[in-house]
Structure formats: C-alpha cells, structure tokens
Design an enzyme around this catalytic site. Structure first.
Site, PDB file in Angstrom:
ATOM      1  N   HIS A 248       0.707  -1.309  -0.075  1.00 33.18           N
ATOM      2  CA  HIS A 248       0.020  -0.084  -0.025  1.00 33.18           C
ATOM      3  C   HIS A 248       0.695   1.359   0.026  1.00 33.18           C
ATOM      4  CE1 HIS A 248      -3.331  -2.525   0.133  1.00 33.18           C
ATOM      5  NE2 HIS A 248      -4.033  -2.042  -0.345  1.00 33.18           N
TER       6      HIS A 248
ATOM      7  N   ARG B 147     -11.010   1.969  -3.663  1.00 28.76           N
ATOM      8  CA  ARG B 147     -10.564   1.114  -2.634  1.00 28.76           C
ATOM      9  C   ARG B 147     -11.390   1.620  -1.256  1.00 28.76           C
ATOM     10  NH1 ARG B 147      -5.393   0.756  -5.494  1.00 28.76           N
ATOM     11  NH2 ARG B 147      -5.065  -1.568  -5.609  1.00 28.76           N
TER      12      ARG B 147
ATOM     13  N   ARG C 182     -15.278  -0.908  -4.335  1.00 27.74           N
ATOM     14  CA  ARG C 182     -14.970  -2.274  -3.728  1.00 27.74           C
ATOM     15  C   ARG C 182     -15.365  -2.110  -2.305  1.00 27.74           C
ATOM     16  NH1 ARG C 182      -9.035  -4.245  -3.923  1.00 27.74           N
ATOM     17  NH2 ARG C 182      -8.740  -2.872  -2.190  1.00 27.74           N
TER      18      ARG C 182
ATOM     19  N   GLU D 244      -9.068 -12.681  -7.621  1.00 26.57           N
ATOM     20  CA  GLU D 244      -7.584 -12.543  -7.155  1.00 26.57           C
ATOM     21  C   GLU D 244      -6.960 -13.718  -6.302  1.00 26.57           C
ATOM     22  OE1 GLU D 244      -7.709  -8.878  -4.884  1.00 26.57           O
ATOM     23  OE2 GLU D 244      -9.590  -9.209  -3.793  1.00 26.57           O
TER      24      GLU D 244
ATOM     25  N   ASN E 196      -2.598  -7.924  -8.170  1.00 23.30           N
ATOM     26  CA  ASN E 196      -1.588  -7.689  -6.882  1.00 23.30           C
ATOM     27  C   ASN E 196      -1.639  -8.961  -6.171  1.00 23.30           C
ATOM     28  OD1 ASN E 196      -1.081  -5.004  -7.932  1.00 23.30           O
ATOM     29  ND2 ASN E 196      -2.298  -4.258  -6.295  1.00 23.30           N
ATOM     30  N   ASP E 197      -2.927  -9.316  -5.866  1.00 24.32           N
ATOM     31  CA  ASP E 197      -3.209 -10.438  -4.924  1.00 24.32           C
ATOM     32  C   ASP E 197      -3.207 -11.631  -5.544  1.00 24.32           C
ATOM     33  OD1 ASP E 197      -3.628  -9.508  -2.290  1.00 24.32           O
ATOM     34  OD2 ASP E 197      -5.456  -8.353  -2.850  1.00 24.32           O
TER      35      ASP E 197
ATOM     36  N   ARG F  24       2.820 -10.040  -0.717  1.00 21.36           N
ATOM     37  CA  ARG F  24       3.141  -8.822  -1.539  1.00 21.36           C
ATOM     38  C   ARG F  24       3.775  -7.654  -0.671  1.00 21.36           C
ATOM     39  NH1 ARG F  24      -2.783  -6.777  -2.678  1.00 21.36           N
ATOM     40  NH2 ARG F  24      -2.200  -4.751  -2.733  1.00 21.36           N
TER      41      ARG F  24
ATOM     42  N   CYS G  60      -7.269  -4.487 -12.469  1.00 18.68           N
ATOM     43  CA  CYS G  60      -7.040  -3.142 -11.878  1.00 18.68           C
ATOM     44  C   CYS G  60      -5.957  -3.343 -10.801  1.00 18.68           C
ATOM     45  CB  CYS G  60      -8.297  -2.970 -11.150  1.00 18.68           C
ATOM     46  SG  CYS G  60      -8.892  -3.996 -10.045  1.00 18.68           S
TER      47      CYS G  60
HETATM   48  C1  PEP Z   1      -5.046  -6.206  -6.525  1.00 18.62           C
HETATM   49  O1  PEP Z   1      -5.061  -7.178  -5.461  1.00 18.62           O
HETATM   50  O2  PEP Z   1      -4.731  -6.395  -7.362  1.00 18.62           O
HETATM   51  C2  PEP Z   1      -6.052  -4.928  -6.183  1.00 18.62           C
HETATM   52  C3  PEP Z   1      -6.613  -4.291  -7.359  1.00 18.62           C
HETATM   53  O3  PEP Z   1      -6.595  -4.743  -5.137  1.00 18.62           O
HETATM   54  P1  PEP Z   1      -5.538  -4.313  -3.630  1.00 18.62           P
HETATM   55  O4  PEP Z   1      -4.186  -3.937  -4.169  1.00 18.62           O
HETATM   56  O5  PEP Z   1      -6.118  -3.203  -2.916  1.00 18.62           O
HETATM   57  O6  PEP Z   1      -5.467  -5.493  -2.957  1.00 18.62           O
HETATM   58 MG    MG Z   2      -6.561  -7.128  -3.787  1.00 19.03          MG
END
Ligand code: PEP
Ligand code: MG
Length: 600
Positions: free
Chosen positions: A200, A308, A344, A442, A465-466, A476, A513
């Site tokens: 983050h 988010r 979300r 994810e 990302n997830d 991550r 995303c």
């Molecule tokens: C992801 O997991 O790719 C995502 C877009 O959401 P976040 O980064 O908030 O988990």
């Molecule tokens: Mg995510």
C-alpha cells in the site's frame, strides 16, 4: 530520546526498493502503524521521572478519548449490543491498580513509560493465560489492544498529523488506516521499512505522484519526527541527517530530473485510445484518497475502475457511518461521471488495514478474516456499507465489487444482502439506484471457477496484486520475498487469460486493476492476453496510453502467447525484454523494460 544537537547527528544512509520515482528533501514525520513496534527499555535520570509519569497519564487520557469516540461510532454502525466490547477496554484504562502498577514501575525502576506499560501488560497476560474459563481467557485480546493503543499514544504520533510544508512520511508500513488521516497536500515523499511494488505504501505514493522507497529496514527506528531527510527514488537511497556536501550533491542531481509534467506527459487523453491495428483500450483510474481526485480529472480517466473504500476508515475514527459513506460514494460517482465508479466493499484484514485497534490481529492475516470474509463476519458493517452504496447509486453511476471471492456462494450471499437492504430502504421511502455487482478475481479458486462466477456477476475485476500473491504464495508486502513476486510468471499469465476468456464467453467486462496494468510493458502483455479495460493509478495513464497507442494488439497477443507457454518466469521475462526491445526499440529502451527478479 536523543538530546544531541543537530550538527552532532551523523549522516546515515539506507538502500531500498524505489517504488515511485522522483527525489525529495524534507523533515521526517513518523507514522505509527501499531502492533509491530519494538519496545526498548531506557534508564531515566531522576529528574525525568515525574515527566515520564505525566507522559503516561496523558497517554491514558488520550487513549480513553479515542476509545469513547470509537465506541460511539460502533454504536451508530453496529448497534449498542456490539459496542459493549469497548467497555472492557475503557474499564482497564480506569483501573487504578493497573495504572498505579505502571506508574510504580516507572518510579522504582527508573524505566521509560513504554517499557513499564509492556511489563505490566505482560504480567496481566500471564495471569489470563492460566485462566480455564474460555470467555475470560479471551479477554486477553482486550489487554493486547489497550496496550497497543497506549503505546501508539505514547509515541506521540497520533497527535502529530498537522503536516508542515515539507513532510516526508517514515513508517514501518503505511497502512490505509494511517493514510486516511493524513493531509497529503503537504507530503513530499514516503519511506517505509516494509513493502514491495504492490504494497500500500507503493500504491499510495504512485497515486499521489510522489517519490517512495520501501524495504528500508530499521529506518523507522532511527528516524525521529523533525529530522532532516532526503529521498532519492532514482537511486533507491535514503539519507538521514544529510551532511552539507550531500545536500549540495542532491540539489544538483534533482535539477537533472525531468519535470513531472514532462515525465508523465501533458495530454489529458480524452480521445479514445486505439492500438495501431484499431483495438480500443479503455483506461480507468484506481482511487484511494481524495488527494488523487484532481489527477483523475487531469488525465481524463474513463471512470473509476476501482475505489478502495477501506481508505474511508481512519485509524482513530474507526467505522465510517452510513451518511459519511453515502457522501463519499456520491462524490466519487460525481467524479467518475457517466462512466461510473466501481466501489469495492471494504477490503479489511490482511495487510490492508489492521482495522486500527478495533479488531483482533491474526496469525496468518493474508489467509485469514480478510475482505468479503471480514464483511460477512461483521454483517452490520456490511449492511451499512451496502445501504450507503444503494442510496448514493440513486445520485450517480455506481457499481459494487466484492473482494477476495473464492466461491460462487459468497456472491449469492452478498447479492441477497444487497436486495434485503434495498427492500428495507424502499420501505423507509428512501431512493435507491441500480448497483451492478462484480467479483474481484484474485484468488486461484476464483480463476478456476471463473466460468461459473461469470454467470453470477455483472463484471470481473482482476486484482493482479493479490493474484500474484496467492498464486505464487508470496507475501506482496514482504521485501524478503520480493524476488519471488514474479508478475510475468506463466501461471499468472495463464490465470489472467483464462479469466478474461471466461468473462468474454459470458459477455461481461473484465477490468484489470492491479498494479501490473500501470507498467507499460506489462500493460502490453495484458492487452495481448485479451484485456480491453485497464484501471490504474491516474498518474500512470499518460505513460500507458502513449505506449499502447503505438503498438499493435496482434503482436501483443503473439508475445503474450509465447510468454504464457514458458516453463519459467525467467523465460517469460526474457521474451518480453527481447521482443519488446526488438519490435518497438523507440518505446522500450533497456531501462524501461522490467528487469529480471524485480517486481515492477
Ligand atoms: C489487487 O489485489 O490487485 C487489487 C487491485 O487490489 P488491492 O491492491 O487493493 O488488494
Ligand atoms: Mg486485492
């Protein structure tokens, strides 16, 4: 606390991973994330003891005020019957015996308040551990919570949110809960001990277009609010207490940087984006904080692909009320305009938000009570959010995204709740709007079940990302394993392709995303895998737009197909480097191609 004069402080340097480009100099503002800090014992001089006791008493008063505010909000959001849990913690802060024990320890042992709090709470925890009654034993989490709150209060950081012009945030890890409280108009850069490209800290910094470096072990412990600091995200270097020569050198180097307008381009990108062979790609914005709204307008995003919402939580304030949320979603919908915003549901738990001190921490949070699971467990909180969304949807175009879906049943349950709340609002005479429902893809299970899920939702949001985190079993946010975070791993590419195909077969959109979409070379691979809607931090849009407008989707699909058939991540990365460099040398010089074993 150091009593040395400024000119006695030695220059100290750290190297980390630069996750958002640029250079900045300023003063440290330490941001406490709670829970992770190490407590050290320091010996006090006799003269300092009284002051230390007063500091402890002030921390108790502050903690009480915070808890009372959280309790009031919990009463509004969850009902009085749930808010009683804060009473136990409030009572602890009024327990004379406990407070006297801490004060006694400070006086007799000449110990600092942090250490004394820790000693007293450890003693109490040991007593609770012996208790056989389950209910009473579980109260030990209250002791841990109160201890954590007191330690944050003692750190003084909860009060120091009034930013000066040149603040550089230094944190162990900048969590959404802490970020939500800050006035980012005065933040120059971010430096954190933990984190990777998709953490983050990185997402927030790129969203704001300010430099950031992560993976700076122990910087937080050494830095003090007000210290002079320089961040060079071009070199991945942080300098604390810079010497005069270093400051001069830094100023010269900064002059050589392209201006941020030049780096990001100034086109506002309102025209449709077409590849050279005429395939349209839609770019939308990922949004976390109001400070980013301006760049959403400036760069001409086609709507908000991911809002988010957990960033509405603030560390001290806790759960936002229905009206607060409704106002926030209405504002986001207005910002997104006719293209709409995809909000979300709170993605709480995991590394997302320790949910302040209001909720228990877990042994294995990424696999724990996170995202949709957390919302189902705190159903009143979920229902409040759903009502706020339904009301805001009457005033602007909004969709809802369900995070961390692993089973069709979760989608059905969420839909049921949405319809129940709609009916409730309607009987109260409140206006509600249409709310399309999407699922974040994810988790590996969601990829494997994508064809079934596509039959139950209105769109997919691919959270790369997830997806990388869960598919490759690599945290991550942990810089220790950053080299295993391989965005181009063939398993990741095959999963993306499979998900996009499942959506296309059912005729629903799939929006990518994750951070992957914001890196031009990866965006090209995504287009090659069939992606047509990419959502990213707004400041990355000009860069991605410039690249995609100069490549053809056919070549992209040939490259993507070759990569996803590789046996290794190394192999796929090599293909991307060689093929992109060969086909579009003017776009992909070696420096802006992803380097092996780096997660950008
Ligand atoms: C992801 O997991 O790719 C995502 C877009 O959401 P976040 O980064 O908030 O988990
Ligand atoms: Mg995510």
């Amino acid at each position: 606390m150091s009593k040395r004069a400024k000119n006695e402080k030695r220059e100290m340097r750290w190297r980390g991973v630069a996750v958002s480009e640029g250079m900045a100099a300023g003063r440290v503002l330490r941001i406490h994330t709670g829970g992770r800090q190490n407590i050290y014992r320091t010996m006090l001089e006799a003269d300092d003891i009284k002051r230390e006791v007063r500091r402890f008493q002030a921390a108790v008063r502050l903690s009480r005020r915070q808890l009372m505010a959280i309790k009031r909000r919990a009463e509004d959001a969850l009902g009085a019957e749930h808010a009683y849990i804060f009473d136990a913690q409030l009572l602890m802060l009024e327990d004379r015996k406990l407070l006297e024990e801490v004060e006694g320890y400070i006086r007799q042992e000449c110990a600092n308040a942090e250490w004394s709090v820790k000693v007293a709470s450890d003693k109490l925890l040991a007593v609770y551990a012996e208790i056989t009654d389950d209910y009473l034993r579980e109260r030990s989490s209250d002791i841990e919570d109160v201890t954590r709150r007191l330690l944050v209060a003692l750190s003084g950081e909860a009060q120091s949110r009034h930013l000066t012009e040149d603040a550089i945030l230094v944190a162990e890890e900048l969590l959404p809960s802490a970020a939500a409280e800050l006035d980012f108009s005065h933040v120059r850069a971010i430096a954190s001990d933990a984190g990777g490209w998709t953490s983050h800290t990185a997402i927030i910094a790129r969203g704001l277009g300010i430099p950031a470096i992560v993976g700076l072990r122990e910087l937080y412990r050494h830095a003090r609010t007000g210290d002079e600091i320089m961040i060079d995200a071009e070199q991945g270097e942080v300098v604390l207490h810079p010497a005069d020569e270093t400051v001069e050198h830094f100023k010269e180097a900064r002059k050589l940087l392209p201006s941020s307008a030049g780096a990001n381009g100034s086109d506002n990108g309102r025209e449709p984006l077409l590849t050279t062979d005429g395939v349209e790609i839609i770019l939308c914005a990922n949004v976390e904080l109001p400070a980013e709204y301006e760049s959403v307008r400036r760069y001409g995003a086609r709507g908000i692909g991911l809002f988010r919402s957990e960033f509405l939580f603030s560390q001290r304030g806790g759960v936002p009320t229905e009206d607060e949320q409704c106002a926030a979603y209405t504002e986001v919908a207005a910002l997104a305009g006719a293209d709409g915003a995809k909000v979300r549901l709170f993605d709480l738990g995991g590394d997302k938000h320790h949910a302040g001190e209001d909720f228990e921490s877990e042994r294995n949070p990424a696999l724990g009570l996170r995202a949709i699971r957390f919302s189902f467990r705190h159903e009143e909180m979920l229902r409040t959010q759903v009502r706020a969304l339904l009301r805001a949807a009457a005033r602007g175009r909004l969709d809802v995204v369900l995070p961390m879906i692993s089973d069709v049943a979760e989608v059905r349950r969420a839909r049921r709740i949405i319809e129940e709340e709609r009916a409730r609002l309607q009987t109260q005479g409140q206006e509600t709007g249409e709310l399309k429902v999407g699922a974040m893809i994810e988790v590996p299970a969601a990829v494997l079940m994508a064809d079934k899920l596509a039959g139950e939702v209105d769109f997919f949001s691919l959270g790369t990302n997830d997806l990388v985190q869960y598919l490759l079993a690599v945290d991550r946010g942990n810089d220790e394993v950053a080299e295993w975070f391989r965005t181009l791993h063939p398993a990741v590419l095959q999963s993306i392709e499979r998900t996009i195909k499942a959506a296309a077969d059912r005729g629903i959109p799939a929006i990518v995303c994750g951070e992957m979409a914001a890196t031009p070379a990866y965006a090209l691979v995504l287009v090659g895998l069939g992606a047509r809607v990419l959502s990213m931090t707004a400041s990355a849009m000009p860069r991605v737009r410039r690249t995609l407008a100069r490549v053809d989707a056919l070549s992209a699909s040939e490259i993507a197909a070759e990569c996803s058939q590789c046996a290794t991540a190394d192999g796929a990365e090599e293909i991307v480097r060689v093929q992109l460099g060969k086909r579009w040398p003017h776009l992909f010089s070696p420096e802006n191609l992803p380097t092996p074993k780096r997660e950008e």
